[in-house]
Design a protein around this motif. Sequence first.
Motif, PDB file in Angstrom:
ATOM      1  N   GLU A 265      12.541  64.347  38.734  1.00 18.68           N
ATOM      2  CA  GLU A 265      12.274  63.475  37.593  1.00 18.68           C
ATOM      3  C   GLU A 265      13.263  62.321  37.624  1.00 18.68           C
ATOM      4  N   ALA A 266      12.853  61.202  37.066  1.00 15.58           N
ATOM      5  CA  ALA A 266      13.686  59.999  37.098  1.00 15.58           C
ATOM      6  C   ALA A 266      15.032  60.247  36.426  1.00 15.58           C
ATOM      7  N   GLN A 267      16.081  59.670  37.026  1.00 12.45           N
ATOM      8  CA  GLN A 267      17.435  59.794  36.487  1.00 12.45           C
ATOM      9  C   GLN A 267      17.924  58.424  36.025  1.00 12.45           C
ATOM     10  N   LYS A 268      18.682  58.454  34.949  1.00  6.38           N
ATOM     11  CA  LYS A 268      19.227  57.208  34.401  1.00  6.38           C
ATOM     12  C   LYS A 268      20.748  57.252  34.503  1.00  6.38           C
ATOM     13  N   TYR A 269      21.314  56.199  35.105  1.00  7.31           N
ATOM     14  CA  TYR A 269      22.759  56.159  35.308  1.00  7.31           C
ATOM     15  C   TYR A 269      23.374  54.906  34.691  1.00  7.31           C
ATOM     16  N   LEU A 270      24.554  55.107  34.163  1.00  7.24           N
ATOM     17  CA  LEU A 270      25.389  54.003  33.706  1.00  7.24           C
ATOM     18  C   LEU A 270      26.337  53.652  34.853  1.00  7.24           C
ATOM     19  N   VAL A 271      26.231  52.429  35.369  1.00  6.06           N
ATOM     20  CA  VAL A 271      27.086  51.986  36.472  1.00  6.06           C
ATOM     21  C   VAL A 271      28.184  51.098  35.905  1.00  6.06           C
ATOM     22  N   LEU A 272      29.419  51.469  36.173  1.00  2.00           N
ATOM     23  CA  LEU A 272      30.565  50.692  35.706  1.00  2.00           C
ATOM     24  C   LEU A 272      31.190  49.963  36.893  1.00  2.00           C
ATOM     25  N   PHE A 273      31.416  48.665  36.715  1.00  3.66           N
ATOM     26  CA  PHE A 273      32.091  47.879  37.744  1.00  3.66           C
ATOM     27  C   PHE A 273      33.566  47.820  37.400  1.00  3.66           C
ATOM     28  N   GLN A 274      34.388  48.477  38.235  1.00  5.98           N
ATOM     29  CA  GLN A 274      35.833  48.484  38.026  1.00  5.98           C
ATOM     30  C   GLN A 274      36.460  47.384  38.887  1.00  5.98           C
ATOM     31  N   ASN A 275      37.080  46.423  38.245  1.00  3.88           N
ATOM     32  CA  ASN A 275      37.727  45.337  38.979  1.00  3.88           C
ATOM     33  C   ASN A 275      39.102  45.818  39.432  1.00  3.88           C
ATOM     34  N   ASP A 276      39.182  46.250  40.694  1.00  2.61           N
ATOM     35  CA  ASP A 276      40.428  46.795  41.221  1.00  2.61           C
ATOM     36  C   ASP A 276      41.503  45.726  41.391  1.00  2.61           C
ATOM     37  N   ASN A 277      41.141  44.444  41.258  1.00  3.49           N
ATOM     38  CA  ASN A 277      42.148  43.378  41.301  1.00  3.49           C
ATOM     39  C   ASN A 277      42.940  43.307  39.994  1.00  3.49           C
ATOM     40  N   GLU A 278      42.407  43.967  38.985  1.00  2.66           N
ATOM     41  CA  GLU A 278      43.125  44.181  37.729  1.00  2.66           C
ATOM     42  C   GLU A 278      43.162  45.690  37.547  1.00  2.66           C
ATOM     43  N   LEU A 279      44.066  46.334  38.239  1.00  9.07           N
ATOM     44  CA  LEU A 279      44.070  47.779  38.407  1.00  9.07           C
ATOM     45  C   LEU A 279      44.274  48.517  37.087  1.00  9.07           C
ATOM     46  N   ARG A 280      43.491  49.553  36.908  1.00  5.91           N
ATOM     47  CA  ARG A 280      43.654  50.472  35.792  1.00  5.91           C
ATOM     48  C   ARG A 280      43.671  51.908  36.343  1.00  5.91           C
ATOM     49  N   PRO A 281      44.032  52.905  35.531  1.00  3.79           N
ATOM     50  CA  PRO A 281      44.242  54.265  36.049  1.00  3.79           C
ATOM     51  C   PRO A 281      43.102  54.853  36.873  1.00  3.79           C
ATOM     52  N   THR A 282      41.834  54.641  36.496  1.00  3.52           N
ATOM     53  CA  THR A 282      40.733  55.213  37.285  1.00  3.52           C
ATOM     54  C   THR A 282      40.341  54.340  38.463  1.00  3.52           C
ATOM     55  N   LEU A 412      32.757  36.405  42.535  1.00  7.32           N
ATOM     56  CA  LEU A 412      32.648  37.148  41.280  1.00  7.32           C
ATOM     57  C   LEU A 412      33.761  36.757  40.319  1.00  7.32           C
ATOM     58  N   SER A 413      34.946  36.523  40.858  1.00  9.56           N
ATOM     59  CA  SER A 413      36.062  36.096  40.010  1.00  9.56           C
ATOM     60  C   SER A 413      35.765  34.753  39.361  1.00  9.56           C
ATOM     61  N   GLU A 414      35.168  33.845  40.117  1.00  8.69           N
ATOM     62  CA  GLU A 414      34.816  32.540  39.551  1.00  8.69           C
ATOM     63  C   GLU A 414      33.756  32.685  38.456  1.00  8.69           C
ATOM     64  N   ILE A 415      32.760  33.527  38.717  1.00  5.19           N
ATOM     65  CA  ILE A 415      31.679  33.701  37.745  1.00  5.19           C
ATOM     66  C   ILE A 415      32.189  34.366  36.474  1.00  5.19           C
ATOM     67  N   ILE A 416      33.023  35.392  36.663  1.00  4.79           N
ATOM     68  CA  ILE A 416      33.425  36.236  35.530  1.00  4.79           C
ATOM     69  C   ILE A 416      34.664  35.714  34.815  1.00  4.79           C
ATOM     70  N   THR A 417      35.629  35.188  35.590  1.00  2.00           N
ATOM     71  CA  THR A 417      36.960  34.914  35.055  1.00  2.00           C
ATOM     72  C   THR A 417      37.242  33.451  34.752  1.00  2.00           C
ATOM     73  N   LYS A 418      36.761  32.549  35.602  1.00  2.00           N
ATOM     74  CA  LYS A 418      37.164  31.151  35.488  1.00  2.00           C
ATOM     75  C   LYS A 418      36.731  30.535  34.153  1.00  2.00           C
ATOM     76  N   PRO A 419      37.686  29.938  33.423  1.00  2.00           N
ATOM     77  CA  PRO A 419      37.326  29.290  32.146  1.00  2.00           C
ATOM     78  C   PRO A 419      36.486  28.036  32.385  1.00  2.00           C
ATOM     79  N   THR A 420      35.559  27.744  31.441  1.00  2.00           N
ATOM     80  CA  THR A 420      34.696  26.569  31.543  1.00  2.00           C
ATOM     81  C   THR A 420      34.730  25.806  30.231  1.00  2.00           C
TER      82      THR A 420
END
Length: 670
Positions: A265-282, A412-420
Amino acid sequence: MDIEQEQILNKFSHTADKYAQEDSSLLEQEIQAEPKKKKLRLPLKPWQKRLFISLLVILALFVSVASYTAFIIRDIKKEIDLATPIAFEAKTLLASQNIMALPEKIFQLKSSKEKIQGKYQKLAFYGKLPFLGNYYKDGQKLFEVADHGFNIAEKGTTALIPYVDLLGFQGEGTFTGGTTQDRIVLILETLKEIQPTIDEIDSETKTIVSIVNSINVNRYPEKIAGKEIRSQLISAQKTASLFSQTFSDYKPVIASLGKMAGAEEAQKYLVLFQNDNELRPTGGFLTAYAIINIDKGVVTSEKSDDIYELDQKFTKKIAIPEVLGKYLTTEKYYHLRDMNISPDFKTSMEEFYSNYITVRGEPDDIDGIIAVDTYVLSELLRVIGPIEVAGYGTFSAENNIKCDCPQVVYALSEIITKPTPYLREDRKGVLGPLMKSILAKTYDLDKARFPELFNVAMTSIEGRHVQMYFMDENTQKAAEQINAAGRMYELKNNLKGWQMGENMDFLAIVDANLGGAKSNLFTNYEVKQTVAAPIDGRLEKTVEITYKNTRKADNCNLEAGLLCLNSTLNDWLRIYLPQGSELIEIQGISNEASVYEEAGLTVIDGYFNLEPMGLAKIKLSYSVPYTDTVNYNLKMWKQGGIDAVPVLMDVTGGEEQLTLDKDLDYSTIF
């Protein structure tokens, strides 16, 4: 003297000579007639005769048996010499992933084994002897092990052959024609069919372990003719147990794979993008998320969004945990984006998901959470090549000189982070379309590249660049068995008999970037551990961690409107040690270290800053409960999201260079 007297004298002389000759002749006859003396002989008693004859028979029998045994052993050796090249060829085929050619070699080796066993059975009379019988029976056990080993090889190759091309092995499987996606669906549909074979192989491995462990290695000498004997037998027993345990670990994974991929049966997943350039515990800051559905291996994207957008809808007011709040002083409340403060992925995701499902408009029927970082994206693009994402441009793994990093990371950094100077909608919504483009190109990939994809998957799991959490208990257990669940608090059972407090040391270094910039892209560290032999149940260690930032600072002024990647790294450092460890001294942190217990481990907690182009050294000394005075065993846990770490071990003066690119088990003697 007259003539008469002379005649008388001559006659007397003649008579005397005559008598002298007669006497001499008589003496000679007497001597010859004297009887010869008899030799002295001791008569043997009947029992002595029987013993003497028995010894002669035994000696003759021993010589005959020894000659016969030598003759048989010579024949066995000849057969082994003939089988050795075949075994080597089979090993080479396996190493080159040529599964299709293995059955022939298995058949040849099995025939060789039968010949060797037939000759060995000619020595069966040894099995009835009181002392030598045990050794003969041990030999018979080895043939039993070989039989079960051939069963595993035959069942395994039979199960794999239909899938050889999809798995990237040499040859053509039975699933030919159609797209890669079609064949993946067929594999998922047939996974249930091979489950009985997997169960049979699992049973065979357990039988092998039982047989091998029934051999009493203590009756064998340490060495024979300078060659290790007992240690080799002990090693064989451990290897068999390890193989069986490893297969048992992967068995639930295979059983759960179909369910995970939506075969039933179809499965539904939550995908989290962890930006390792801004490291966190996980493994990284939770910067974006997506909802995907998998139905019979086909992946469709339901939605993707910015984590800040999600936090805007999260209305619960939870006070920030003290352990985080004392460093992240800009925040009063606990946000979803910060709910990965535990390095144990399951622990963090349980907290995250329990709060996520309270957000209005978000699905509450999630089957699992999958976290990925930039390593996964870069390595996938390295295999499949550049991709186009409508509305966002081209992404590739080629090096970008602006950051000396993969182009996808910089883009991705430009798309997500760069101020406009304008409001840019859905900046982090790129994750969903990006995943869709990657999957589409993967489905069209030449099967010759599949081994590379498989390698990316394995290294990503081992290095905790991919981590999984499932709601289904059995699926979660399967993920934990293959170390894909990011666990630290519950370490996998090992067959080495290592126990903390007795003969096992433990070290985990966990960093969290609380400064906002992406300075971990330019930060790396190395570790040196100096270990002394234990005294009175404790050993003392010194650990030196040297952090380096290799790039100059960026202009992070918002008014400048430039991309800010490198700035001061504000690092929350936690070092996890065996429970009962005692801190002696720590240098290099900017606050007074906290020491506390967490989930059966002792934690040393501190904070430091690292400037661009700078260096920071943390040095700490502590003692660990440890009773084994001969062997030093260390399990070193790798944090998700970090690159390989050089580790220099110095155990009582002996140095060895290691690499921490996955969880590391290290052993030596004091």
